[in-house]
Motif scaffolding. Sequence first.
Motif, mmCIF file in Angstrom:
data_model
loop_
_atom_site.group_PDB
_atom_site.id
_atom_site.type_symbol
_atom_site.label_atom_id
_atom_site.label_comp_id
_atom_site.label_asym_id
_atom_site.label_seq_id
_atom_site.Cartn_x
_atom_site.Cartn_y
_atom_site.Cartn_z
ATOM 1 N N VAL A 282 0.861 -1.183 0.000
ATOM 2 C CA VAL A 282 0.000 0.000 0.000
ATOM 3 C C VAL A 282 0.897 1.232 0.000
ATOM 4 N N SER A 283 0.787 2.014 -1.044
ATOM 5 C CA SER A 283 1.609 3.217 -1.151
ATOM 6 C C SER A 283 1.011 4.344 -0.328
ATOM 7 N N ALA A 284 1.873 5.048 0.406
ATOM 8 C CA ALA A 284 1.436 6.256 1.111
ATOM 9 C C ALA A 284 1.228 7.416 0.157
ATOM 10 N N GLY A 285 1.608 7.236 -1.113
ATOM 11 C CA GLY A 285 1.373 8.259 -2.110
ATOM 12 C C GLY A 285 2.352 9.416 -2.007
ATOM 13 N N CYS A 286 2.355 10.229 -3.039
ATOM 14 C CA CYS A 286 3.315 11.333 -3.070
ATOM 15 C C CYS A 286 2.649 12.700 -3.049
ATOM 16 N N GLY A 287 1.328 12.749 -2.878
ATOM 17 C CA GLY A 287 0.648 14.034 -2.919
ATOM 18 C C GLY A 287 -0.373 14.196 -1.820
ATOM 19 N N HIS A 288 -1.228 15.172 -2.015
ATOM 20 C CA HIS A 288 -2.275 15.520 -1.056
ATOM 21 C C HIS A 288 -3.259 16.427 -1.767
ATOM 22 N N SER A 289 -4.430 16.541 -1.235
ATOM 23 C CA SER A 289 -5.392 17.489 -1.785
ATOM 24 C C SER A 289 -4.843 18.908 -1.672
ATOM 25 N N ILE A 290 -5.129 19.736 -2.659
ATOM 26 C CA ILE A 290 -4.705 21.137 -2.571
ATOM 27 C C ILE A 290 -5.393 21.842 -1.412
ATOM 28 N N TYR A 291 -6.439 21.240 -0.859
ATOM 29 C CA TYR A 291 -7.142 21.824 0.285
ATOM 30 C C TYR A 291 -6.640 21.270 1.620
ATOM 31 N N ALA A 292 -5.683 20.347 1.573
ATOM 32 C CA ALA A 292 -5.095 19.796 2.802
ATOM 33 C C ALA A 292 -3.594 19.617 2.588
ATOM 34 N N PRO A 293 -2.859 20.724 2.421
ATOM 35 C CA PRO A 293 -1.439 20.654 2.045
ATOM 36 C C PRO A 293 -0.527 20.372 3.233
ATOM 37 N N VAL A 294 -0.582 19.144 3.728
ATOM 38 C CA VAL A 294 0.207 18.808 4.913
ATOM 39 C C VAL A 294 0.558 17.331 4.894
ATOM 40 N N ARG A 295 1.741 17.001 5.410
ATOM 41 C CA ARG A 295 2.161 15.636 5.694
ATOM 42 C C ARG A 295 2.885 15.686 7.037
ATOM 43 N N LEU A 296 2.541 14.782 7.925
ATOM 44 C CA LEU A 296 3.182 14.764 9.239
ATOM 45 C C LEU A 296 3.498 13.319 9.612
ATOM 46 N N ALA A 297 4.784 13.044 9.872
ATOM 47 C CA ALA A 297 5.259 11.691 10.186
ATOM 48 C C ALA A 297 4.818 10.696 9.119
ATOM 49 N N CYS A 298 4.758 11.168 7.873
ATOM 50 C CA CYS A 298 4.310 10.333 6.761
ATOM 51 C C CYS A 298 4.802 10.968 5.468
ATOM 52 N N ARG A 299 6.060 10.741 5.156
ATOM 53 C CA ARG A 299 6.659 11.404 4.011
ATOM 54 C C ARG A 299 6.035 10.948 2.699
ATOM 55 N N PRO A 300 5.931 11.839 1.719
ATOM 56 C CA PRO A 300 5.447 11.435 0.390
ATOM 57 C C PRO A 300 6.416 10.454 -0.232
ATOM 58 N N GLU A 301 5.865 9.435 -0.904
ATOM 59 C CA GLU A 301 6.725 8.341 -1.342
ATOM 60 C C GLU A 301 6.281 7.725 -2.650
ATOM 61 N N ALA A 302 7.233 6.996 -3.230
ATOM 62 C CA ALA A 302 6.972 5.974 -4.229
ATOM 63 C C ALA A 302 7.689 4.727 -3.730
ATOM 64 N N THR A 303 7.317 3.572 -4.264
ATOM 65 C CA THR A 303 7.933 2.311 -3.841
ATOM 66 C C THR A 303 8.641 1.663 -5.015
ATOM 67 N N LEU A 304 9.878 1.255 -4.797
ATOM 68 C CA LEU A 304 10.569 0.384 -5.734
ATOM 69 C C LEU A 304 10.551 -1.003 -5.114
ATOM 70 N N LEU A 305 9.643 -1.826 -5.602
ATOM 71 C CA LEU A 305 9.421 -3.158 -5.038
ATOM 72 C C LEU A 305 9.981 -4.200 -5.998
ATOM 73 N N THR A 306 10.964 -4.937 -5.537
ATOM 74 C CA THR A 306 11.528 -6.017 -6.334
ATOM 75 C C THR A 306 10.778 -7.304 -6.033
ATOM 76 N N LEU A 307 10.085 -7.815 -7.035
ATOM 77 C CA LEU A 307 9.371 -9.075 -6.888
ATOM 78 C C LEU A 307 10.292 -10.199 -7.333
ATOM 79 N N THR A 308 10.371 -11.244 -6.526
ATOM 80 C CA THR A 308 11.226 -12.393 -6.833
ATOM 81 C C THR A 308 10.370 -13.656 -6.894
ATOM 82 N N ALA A 309 10.969 -14.711 -7.420
ATOM 83 C CA ALA A 309 10.248 -15.984 -7.550
ATOM 84 C C ALA A 309 10.010 -16.623 -6.190
ATOM 85 N N ARG A 310 8.857 -17.248 -6.060
ATOM 86 C CA ARG A 310 8.577 -18.011 -4.856
ATOM 87 C C ARG A 310 9.474 -19.249 -4.819
ATOM 88 N N GLY A 311 9.868 -19.637 -3.616
ATOM 89 C CA GLY A 311 10.749 -20.816 -3.462
ATOM 90 C C GLY A 311 9.993 -22.102 -3.693
#
Length: 311
Positions: A282-311
């Motif tokens: 679940v991505s925390a996302g990188c933005g916010h509504s223009i009517y709620a321009p705040v992030r606190l203890a939750c930095r804007p993000e993207a995820t680089l997720l490396t998927l590997t083969a199941r064992g």
Amino acid sequence: MTSRRTAHPALIALGAVGAAGAAAAVWGIGIERYLFTVREATASALAPGSSPLRVLHISDAHMAPWQHRKQDWLASLAQLKPDLVINTGDNLGHRDGLAGIRRAFEPFAGIPGVFVHGSNDVNGPAPRNPIRYFAGPSKRHTEPTFLDTDAMDAYFTDELGWTDLNNTAARLTVAGNPLDFFGVSDAHRQWDRLEDLPAAIRALGPQDAATSVLGVTHAPYQRVMNRYIELGADAIFGGHTHGGQVCLPGFGALVANCDIPLKQAKGLSTWTQGGRTVPLNVSAGCGHSIYAPVRLACRPEATLLTLTARG
């Protein structure tokens, strides 16, 4: 002899709380919402024998045309050289937001990608009292302003080469891996049509044992994730929550704006249904509504997720 008056302890405490609140507001509005970060993680989700897959998960840009810092940061993510981009929606934050999205995503042209809609790919944002979020998932009470969804979709599909997964399925080969995808439109607005997915999946034809299955949703509601696992998803991607957006340090999200457990409102975890357990990002996302321009203890993000083969 002179006497010294001291402030009442309650007034001292009130002043301290006010000062802390002001400092948090300055940080959340003026600093943290610009502290864009890439969260890296690895999960075993692909069919045995698959080669690793670098997935860039982007969500909730809520783009306005003047947000150049966010646009430049998103554009820079192409330097990570992902094999696949998964966009879980809420791209637009203004009626002219597509101009900013074009500037942000231009470097991703030709990189395979898939996307679904959030409500802010269709309806423009509206002012609302943020306290209402603490009463449970939000509901729309005003007439929406409609955005140019068709133009955004055409940009994603025709210019970037991404695949639309709104209430449908698709089959792609990415970095040599056969992948089946399915997705739904925004479950928070009840735009999801889970009942359409079985037929869409059957229309792809027989599934090879080497094929991995990825489920994509904007809002990670439990009904959606449960059904995804029943339909064979090997991993699930969602957004929408903003990770809580305004969190308590050391505690985390106070709200998720859907029924996912708060501890899973952002980051990589797992979801279990019917005896099967799969990775859930679940991505925390990188933005916010223009009517709620705040992030606190939750930095804007993207995820680089490396998927590997199941064992």
